[in-house]
Scaffold this motif. Structure first.
Motif, short mmCIF file in Angstrom:
data_model
loop_
_atom_site.label_atom_id
_atom_site.label_comp_id
_atom_site.label_asym_id
_atom_site.label_seq_id
_atom_site.Cartn_x
_atom_site.Cartn_y
_atom_site.Cartn_z
N VAL A 154 0.89 -0.94 -0.14
CA VAL A 154 0.06 0.22 0.26
C VAL A 154 1.15 1.16 0.03
O VAL A 154 1.60 1.25 1.08
CB VAL A 154 -1.20 0.00 0.88
CG1 VAL A 154 -1.65 1.25 1.72
CG2 VAL A 154 -1.90 -0.91 0.80
N SER A 207 0.12 3.64 -8.36
CA SER A 207 -1.37 4.18 -9.23
C SER A 207 -0.68 5.46 -9.37
O SER A 207 -0.72 6.22 -11.10
CB SER A 207 -2.84 4.65 -8.37
OG SER A 207 -3.47 3.58 -7.89
N THR A 222 10.28 3.63 -6.58
CA THR A 222 9.48 4.96 -6.52
C THR A 222 10.90 6.42 -5.15
O THR A 222 11.06 5.37 -4.06
CB THR A 222 8.07 5.08 -6.19
OG1 THR A 222 8.15 4.47 -4.59
CG2 THR A 222 7.25 3.99 -7.48
N LYS A 223 9.60 7.16 -5.17
CA LYS A 223 10.28 8.04 -4.49
C LYS A 223 11.38 8.33 -4.47
O LYS A 223 11.86 8.46 -3.13
CB LYS A 223 9.37 8.00 -2.96
CG LYS A 223 7.84 7.34 -2.95
CD LYS A 223 7.03 6.92 -1.92
CE LYS A 223 5.80 7.05 -2.47
NZ LYS A 223 4.96 6.21 -0.49
N LYS A 231 10.78 8.56 -9.87
CA LYS A 231 10.00 9.74 -9.52
C LYS A 231 8.96 9.70 -10.12
O LYS A 231 8.76 10.05 -10.95
CB LYS A 231 10.59 10.88 -8.70
CG LYS A 231 10.17 11.95 -7.80
CD LYS A 231 10.35 13.27 -8.73
CE LYS A 231 9.13 14.04 -7.59
NZ LYS A 231 7.89 13.77 -7.86
N ASP A 240 3.76 13.19 -8.66
CA ASP A 240 3.03 13.62 -6.79
C ASP A 240 2.37 15.30 -6.54
O ASP A 240 1.04 15.12 -7.02
CB ASP A 240 2.95 12.91 -6.04
CG ASP A 240 4.42 13.85 -4.63
OD1 ASP A 240 5.02 13.28 -4.23
OD2 ASP A 240 5.21 13.99 -5.82
N1 LIG Z 1 7.08 12.72 -3.21
C1 LIG Z 1 7.57 11.41 -3.59
N2 LIG Z 1 5.46 10.39 -3.16
C2 LIG Z 1 4.87 9.75 -4.22
C3 LIG Z 1 5.87 8.79 -5.16
N3 LIG Z 1 5.25 8.56 -5.82
C4 LIG Z 1 4.13 8.07 -5.01
N4 LIG Z 1 3.73 9.36 -4.04
C5 LIG Z 1 3.03 9.53 -3.25
O1 LIG Z 1 2.99 8.30 -2.47
C6 LIG Z 1 1.78 8.20 -1.97
C7 LIG Z 1 1.14 6.65 -1.84
O2 LIG Z 1 0.91 6.61 -3.58
P1 LIG Z 1 -0.12 6.25 -4.48
O3 LIG Z 1 0.55 5.58 -5.83
O4 LIG Z 1 -1.93 5.95 -3.94
O5 LIG Z 1 -0.11 4.57 -4.33
P2 LIG Z 1 -0.62 3.11 -4.30
O6 LIG Z 1 0.77 1.80 -4.64
O7 LIG Z 1 -1.35 2.89 -5.77
O8 LIG Z 1 -1.25 2.18 -3.12
P3 LIG Z 1 -2.46 1.90 -2.62
O9 LIG Z 1 -3.61 1.91 -4.14
O10 LIG Z 1 -3.35 2.20 -1.34
O11 LIG Z 1 -2.22 0.54 -3.19
C8 LIG Z 1 0.92 9.50 -2.47
O12 LIG Z 1 0.37 10.32 -1.89
C9 LIG Z 1 2.00 9.76 -3.49
O13 LIG Z 1 1.49 11.55 -3.95
C10 LIG Z 1 7.37 9.75 -5.79
O14 LIG Z 1 8.35 9.02 -6.48
N5 LIG Z 1 8.14 10.69 -4.33
#
Ligand SMILES: Nc1nc2c(ncn2[C@@H]2O[C@H](COP(=O)(O)OP(=O)(O)OP(=O)(O)O)[C@@H](O)[C@H]2O)c(=O)[nH]1
Ligand SMILES: [Mg+2]
Length: 265
Positions: A33, A38, A184-185, A225, A228
Protein backbone atom coordinates in the motif's frame (compact mmCIF):
# COMPACT_ATOMS: atom_id res chain seq x y z
CA UNK A 1 22.29 13.28 -22.89
CA UNK A 2 19.04 13.03 -20.96
CA UNK A 3 16.99 15.31 -23.11
CA UNK A 4 17.76 13.62 -26.45
CA UNK A 5 17.32 10.15 -24.94
CA UNK A 6 14.02 11.27 -23.50
CA UNK A 7 12.65 12.18 -26.92
CA UNK A 8 13.51 8.81 -28.42
CA UNK A 9 12.24 6.96 -25.34
CA UNK A 10 8.94 8.84 -25.59
CA UNK A 11 8.66 8.02 -29.26
CA UNK A 12 9.28 4.30 -28.70
CA UNK A 13 6.57 4.10 -26.06
CA UNK A 14 4.16 5.97 -28.32
CA UNK A 15 5.01 3.82 -31.34
CA UNK A 16 4.91 0.43 -29.64
CA UNK A 17 2.68 -2.07 -31.39
CA UNK A 18 2.52 -5.81 -30.73
CA UNK A 19 3.07 -7.99 -33.78
CA UNK A 20 -0.53 -9.19 -33.81
CA UNK A 21 -3.43 -6.78 -34.25
CA UNK A 22 -5.68 -6.64 -31.22
CA UNK A 23 -3.04 -8.07 -28.90
CA UNK A 24 -2.70 -6.27 -25.57
CA UNK A 25 0.44 -6.09 -23.46
CA UNK A 26 -0.73 -6.52 -19.90
CA UNK A 27 1.45 -5.10 -17.13
CA UNK A 28 0.71 -6.19 -13.56
CA UNK A 29 1.99 -3.86 -10.85
CA UNK A 30 2.18 -5.31 -7.38
CA UNK A 31 3.53 -3.85 -4.19
CA UNK A 32 2.68 -2.61 -0.71
CA UNK A 33 0.00 0.00 0.00
CA UNK A 34 1.23 3.46 -0.84
CA UNK A 35 4.26 2.27 -2.82
CA UNK A 36 3.25 4.46 -5.77
CA UNK A 37 1.54 2.01 -8.14
CA UNK A 38 -1.32 4.35 -9.08
CA UNK A 39 1.04 7.31 -9.25
CA UNK A 40 3.24 5.42 -11.69
CA UNK A 41 0.30 4.73 -14.03
CA UNK A 42 -0.78 8.37 -13.71
CA UNK A 43 2.75 9.52 -14.47
CA UNK A 44 2.93 7.43 -17.65
CA UNK A 45 -0.43 8.83 -18.70
CA UNK A 46 0.64 12.42 -17.99
CA UNK A 47 3.82 12.01 -20.01
CA UNK A 48 2.06 10.45 -22.99
CA UNK A 49 -0.54 13.22 -23.02
CA UNK A 50 1.97 15.96 -22.39
CA UNK A 51 0.02 17.35 -19.48
CA UNK A 52 -0.55 16.53 -15.86
CA UNK A 53 -3.13 13.90 -15.07
CA UNK A 54 -4.67 13.09 -11.76
CA UNK A 55 -7.26 11.00 -13.51
CA UNK A 56 -9.53 8.36 -12.07
CA UNK A 57 -6.57 6.07 -11.63
CA UNK A 58 -6.21 7.11 -8.03
CA UNK A 59 -9.93 6.80 -7.34
CA UNK A 60 -9.54 3.10 -6.86
CA UNK A 61 -7.77 3.81 -3.61
CA UNK A 62 -9.57 3.24 -0.38
CA UNK A 63 -8.21 3.02 3.12
CA UNK A 64 -9.64 -0.42 3.20
CA UNK A 65 -6.98 -1.28 0.69
CA UNK A 66 -7.55 -5.02 0.40
CA UNK A 67 -11.11 -4.69 -0.81
CA UNK A 68 -9.68 -3.23 -4.00
CA UNK A 69 -11.08 -4.50 -7.24
CA UNK A 70 -9.11 -5.92 -10.09
CA UNK A 71 -9.24 -3.12 -12.65
CA UNK A 72 -7.62 -2.72 -16.04
CA UNK A 73 -6.31 0.79 -16.71
CA UNK A 74 -6.08 1.88 -20.31
CA UNK A 75 -4.54 5.04 -21.67
CA UNK A 76 -6.37 6.85 -24.41
CA UNK A 77 -4.45 7.60 -27.57
CA UNK A 78 -5.52 10.81 -29.23
CA UNK A 79 -9.11 11.99 -29.19
CA UNK A 80 -10.83 9.08 -30.86
CA UNK A 81 -11.78 5.96 -28.99
CA UNK A 82 -8.40 4.34 -29.40
CA UNK A 83 -6.05 3.24 -26.66
CA UNK A 84 -2.41 2.35 -26.28
CA UNK A 85 -1.86 -1.41 -26.66
CA UNK A 86 -0.35 -1.71 -23.19
CA UNK A 87 -2.66 -1.84 -20.17
CA UNK A 88 -2.04 -1.88 -16.44
CA UNK A 89 -3.51 -3.80 -13.54
CA UNK A 90 -2.48 -3.27 -9.96
CA UNK A 91 -2.72 -5.43 -6.94
CA UNK A 92 -1.82 -4.96 -3.30
CA UNK A 93 0.18 -8.10 -3.03
CA UNK A 94 2.90 -7.50 -0.54
CA UNK A 95 1.47 -6.73 2.83
CA UNK A 96 2.44 -9.74 4.95
CA UNK A 97 -0.84 -9.70 6.89
CA UNK A 98 -3.49 -7.98 4.80
CA UNK A 99 -2.08 -8.52 1.33
CA UNK A 100 -3.65 -10.41 -1.52
CA UNK A 101 -2.83 -14.12 -1.22
CA UNK A 102 0.14 -15.20 -3.33
CA UNK A 103 -2.16 -17.68 -5.01
CA UNK A 104 -4.38 -14.84 -6.25
CA UNK A 105 -1.36 -13.07 -7.70
CA UNK A 106 -0.59 -16.33 -9.47
CA UNK A 107 -4.20 -16.57 -10.76
CA UNK A 108 -3.98 -12.97 -11.99
CA UNK A 109 -0.72 -13.73 -13.79
CA UNK A 110 -2.40 -16.62 -15.58
CA UNK A 111 -5.39 -14.45 -16.53
CA UNK A 112 -7.91 -16.26 -14.33
CA UNK A 113 -9.07 -13.15 -12.45
CA UNK A 114 -11.98 -11.34 -14.06
CA UNK A 115 -12.39 -7.58 -14.12
CA UNK A 116 -13.92 -6.11 -10.92
CA UNK A 117 -13.08 -9.05 -8.68
CA UNK A 118 -12.67 -7.88 -5.08
CA UNK A 119 -9.59 -9.44 -3.55
CA UNK A 120 -9.95 -10.93 -0.12
CA UNK A 121 -6.83 -11.31 2.04
CA UNK A 122 -8.41 -14.23 3.88
CA UNK A 123 -9.35 -16.41 0.97
CA UNK A 124 -8.28 -17.12 -2.52
CA UNK A 125 -10.43 -16.95 -5.66
CA UNK A 126 -11.96 -20.36 -6.23
CA UNK A 127 -12.52 -21.85 -9.64
CA UNK A 128 -16.31 -21.95 -9.18
CA UNK A 129 -16.51 -18.21 -8.45
CA UNK A 130 -18.27 -16.01 -11.03
CA UNK A 131 -15.10 -13.90 -11.20
CA UNK A 132 -12.95 -16.86 -12.14
CA UNK A 133 -12.06 -16.81 -15.81
CA UNK A 134 -11.82 -20.42 -16.86
CA UNK A 135 -10.35 -19.88 -20.27
CA UNK A 136 -8.07 -16.89 -20.30
CA UNK A 137 -7.06 -15.58 -23.71
CA UNK A 138 -3.61 -14.24 -24.52
CA UNK A 139 -4.94 -10.77 -23.72
CA UNK A 140 -6.09 -11.77 -20.23
CA UNK A 141 -2.68 -13.13 -19.28
CA UNK A 142 -0.04 -10.92 -17.71
CA UNK A 143 3.05 -10.35 -19.87
CA UNK A 144 5.27 -8.52 -17.44
CA UNK A 145 5.24 -8.35 -13.67
CA UNK A 146 6.39 -5.16 -12.01
CA UNK A 147 7.21 -5.04 -8.32
CA UNK A 148 6.73 -1.47 -7.05
CA UNK A 149 8.56 -0.55 -3.85
CA UNK A 150 9.11 2.72 -2.04
CA UNK A 151 12.90 3.07 -2.22
CA UNK A 152 12.96 4.51 1.29
CA UNK A 153 11.62 1.27 2.74
CA UNK A 154 14.28 -0.99 1.22
CA UNK A 155 16.77 -0.92 4.12
CA UNK A 156 14.19 -2.02 6.71
CA UNK A 157 12.06 -4.32 4.55
CA UNK A 158 10.70 -7.14 6.71
CA UNK A 159 11.71 -10.73 6.16
CA UNK A 160 8.04 -11.56 5.52
CA UNK A 161 7.77 -9.01 2.71
CA UNK A 162 11.00 -10.26 1.17
CA UNK A 163 9.66 -13.78 1.35
CA UNK A 164 6.43 -12.77 -0.36
CA UNK A 165 8.29 -11.03 -3.18
CA UNK A 166 10.35 -14.17 -3.62
CA UNK A 167 7.26 -16.43 -3.65
CA UNK A 168 5.62 -14.27 -6.30
CA UNK A 169 8.85 -14.23 -8.29
CA UNK A 170 8.99 -18.00 -8.29
CA UNK A 171 5.41 -18.25 -9.58
CA UNK A 172 6.13 -15.74 -12.32
CA UNK A 173 9.28 -17.54 -13.31
CA UNK A 174 7.41 -20.85 -13.60
CA UNK A 175 4.98 -19.11 -15.94
CA UNK A 176 7.89 -17.54 -17.84
CA UNK A 177 6.66 -14.04 -17.12
CA UNK A 178 9.47 -11.48 -17.06
CA UNK A 179 9.86 -9.33 -13.99
CA UNK A 180 11.19 -5.92 -13.16
CA UNK A 181 11.18 -3.73 -10.08
CA UNK A 182 10.48 -0.05 -9.77
CA UNK A 183 11.88 1.85 -6.82
CA UNK A 184 9.74 4.94 -6.26
CA UNK A 185 10.06 8.16 -4.25
CA UNK A 186 13.77 8.48 -4.94
CA UNK A 187 13.34 12.22 -4.34
CA UNK A 188 12.88 11.37 -0.68
CA UNK A 189 15.95 9.15 -0.44
CA UNK A 190 18.55 11.87 -0.42
CA UNK A 191 18.68 15.65 -0.87
CA UNK A 192 21.08 15.45 -3.84
CA UNK A 193 18.53 13.44 -5.81
CA UNK A 194 15.69 15.71 -4.77
CA UNK A 195 17.77 18.65 -5.97
CA UNK A 196 18.75 17.02 -9.25
CA UNK A 197 17.31 13.72 -10.51
CA UNK A 198 20.38 13.21 -12.66
CA UNK A 199 22.07 12.20 -9.42
CA UNK A 200 20.05 9.00 -9.67
CA UNK A 201 23.32 7.02 -9.86
CA UNK A 202 23.45 7.57 -6.09
CA UNK A 203 20.67 4.96 -5.93
CA UNK A 204 23.20 2.24 -6.73
CA UNK A 205 23.55 1.25 -3.09
CA UNK A 206 19.78 0.92 -2.56
CA UNK A 207 19.45 -1.03 -5.82
CA UNK A 208 22.21 -3.41 -4.74
CA UNK A 209 20.61 -3.90 -1.38
CA UNK A 210 17.21 -4.61 -2.94
CA UNK A 211 18.68 -6.91 -5.55
CA UNK A 212 20.55 -8.93 -2.93
CA UNK A 213 17.40 -9.28 -0.80
CA UNK A 214 14.91 -10.38 -3.42
CA UNK A 215 17.07 -11.66 -6.25
CA UNK A 216 15.91 -9.29 -9.00
CA UNK A 217 18.98 -8.48 -11.12
CA UNK A 218 20.40 -4.94 -10.99
CA UNK A 219 19.60 -4.27 -14.65
CA UNK A 220 15.92 -4.98 -14.02
CA UNK A 221 15.56 -2.45 -11.19
CA UNK A 222 14.48 1.07 -12.14
CA UNK A 223 14.54 4.02 -9.77
CA UNK A 224 11.87 6.61 -10.56
CA UNK A 225 10.22 9.66 -9.17
CA UNK A 226 6.50 9.75 -9.86
CA UNK A 227 4.53 12.89 -10.45
CA UNK A 228 2.87 13.56 -7.15
CA UNK A 229 2.41 17.23 -6.49
CA UNK A 230 3.92 18.93 -9.53
CA UNK A 231 1.93 21.28 -11.71
CA UNK A 232 4.11 21.00 -14.79
CA UNK A 233 5.90 18.15 -16.46
CA UNK A 234 9.62 17.89 -15.82
CA UNK A 235 12.00 16.45 -18.38
CA UNK A 236 14.14 14.48 -15.90
CA UNK A 237 11.09 12.92 -14.24
CA UNK A 238 9.88 11.92 -17.70
CA UNK A 239 13.26 10.40 -18.62
CA UNK A 240 13.34 7.95 -15.72
CA UNK A 241 9.71 6.90 -16.12
CA UNK A 242 10.08 6.47 -19.89
CA UNK A 243 13.27 4.48 -19.53
CA UNK A 244 11.52 2.08 -17.17
CA UNK A 245 8.46 1.91 -19.45
CA UNK A 246 10.57 0.98 -22.47
CA UNK A 247 12.16 -1.88 -20.58
CA UNK A 248 8.78 -3.03 -19.32
CA UNK A 249 7.36 -2.97 -22.85
CA UNK A 250 10.34 -4.83 -24.33
CA UNK A 251 10.16 -7.57 -21.71
CA UNK A 252 6.38 -7.83 -22.11
CA UNK A 253 6.70 -8.04 -25.87
CA UNK A 254 9.17 -10.94 -25.52
CA UNK A 255 6.60 -12.72 -23.38
CA UNK A 256 3.78 -12.13 -25.90
CA UNK A 257 5.94 -13.58 -28.65
CA UNK A 258 6.96 -16.51 -26.51
CA UNK A 259 3.29 -17.32 -25.73
CA UNK A 260 2.44 -17.03 -29.39
CA UNK A 261 5.22 -19.42 -30.43
CA UNK A 262 4.05 -21.87 -27.76
CA UNK A 263 0.42 -21.80 -28.86
CA UNK A 264 1.38 -22.17 -32.48
CA UNK A 265 3.46 -25.16 -31.46
N1 LIG B 1 7.68 12.16 -3.09
C1 LIG B 1 7.09 11.21 -3.80
N2 LIG B 1 5.84 10.81 -3.48
C2 LIG B 1 5.27 9.84 -4.21
C3 LIG B 1 5.94 9.22 -5.30
N3 LIG B 1 5.13 8.26 -5.82
C4 LIG B 1 3.99 8.29 -5.09
N4 LIG B 1 4.07 9.24 -4.13
C5 LIG B 1 3.03 9.55 -3.12
O1 LIG B 1 2.81 8.38 -2.34
C6 LIG B 1 1.43 8.24 -2.00
C7 LIG B 1 0.92 6.87 -2.41
O2 LIG B 1 0.96 6.74 -3.81
P1 LIG B 1 -0.09 5.84 -4.61
O3 LIG B 1 0.26 5.97 -6.04
O4 LIG B 1 -1.48 6.13 -4.22
O5 LIG B 1 0.34 4.39 -4.07
P2 LIG B 1 -0.35 2.98 -4.41
O6 LIG B 1 0.76 2.00 -4.50
O7 LIG B 1 -1.25 3.10 -5.58
O8 LIG B 1 -1.17 2.71 -3.07
P3 LIG B 1 -2.49 1.78 -2.87
O9 LIG B 1 -3.36 1.90 -4.09
O10 LIG B 1 -3.13 2.31 -1.63
O11 LIG B 1 -1.97 0.38 -2.67
C8 LIG B 1 0.70 9.38 -2.68
O12 LIG B 1 0.50 10.40 -1.74
C9 LIG B 1 1.67 9.84 -3.77
O13 LIG B 1 1.52 11.20 -4.05
C10 LIG B 1 7.27 9.66 -5.61
O14 LIG B 1 7.94 9.16 -6.52
N5 LIG B 1 7.79 10.65 -4.83
MG1 LIG C 1 -3.30 2.71 -5.84
Amino acid sequence: NWSRDKQSALQSVKDYRPQTDGQLLRILLHGPVGAGKSSFINSVQSILHGRMYAHALVDNTSHDCFTKRYTTYKIRKGRADTFYPFVFNDIMGLDPIKGVPVNDVKLALMGHVKEDYRFNPDSTLSDDDQFYNEQPTNNDKVHVLVCVIDANTVPQMSEKTVEKIRDIRIEARKLRIPQVAILTKIDEVCPEIKEDLQNVYKMKYVKEKFSAKVGIPMNCIFPVKNYDEEIDLNSDVDSLILSSMNHIINFGDDCINFNKDQSEG
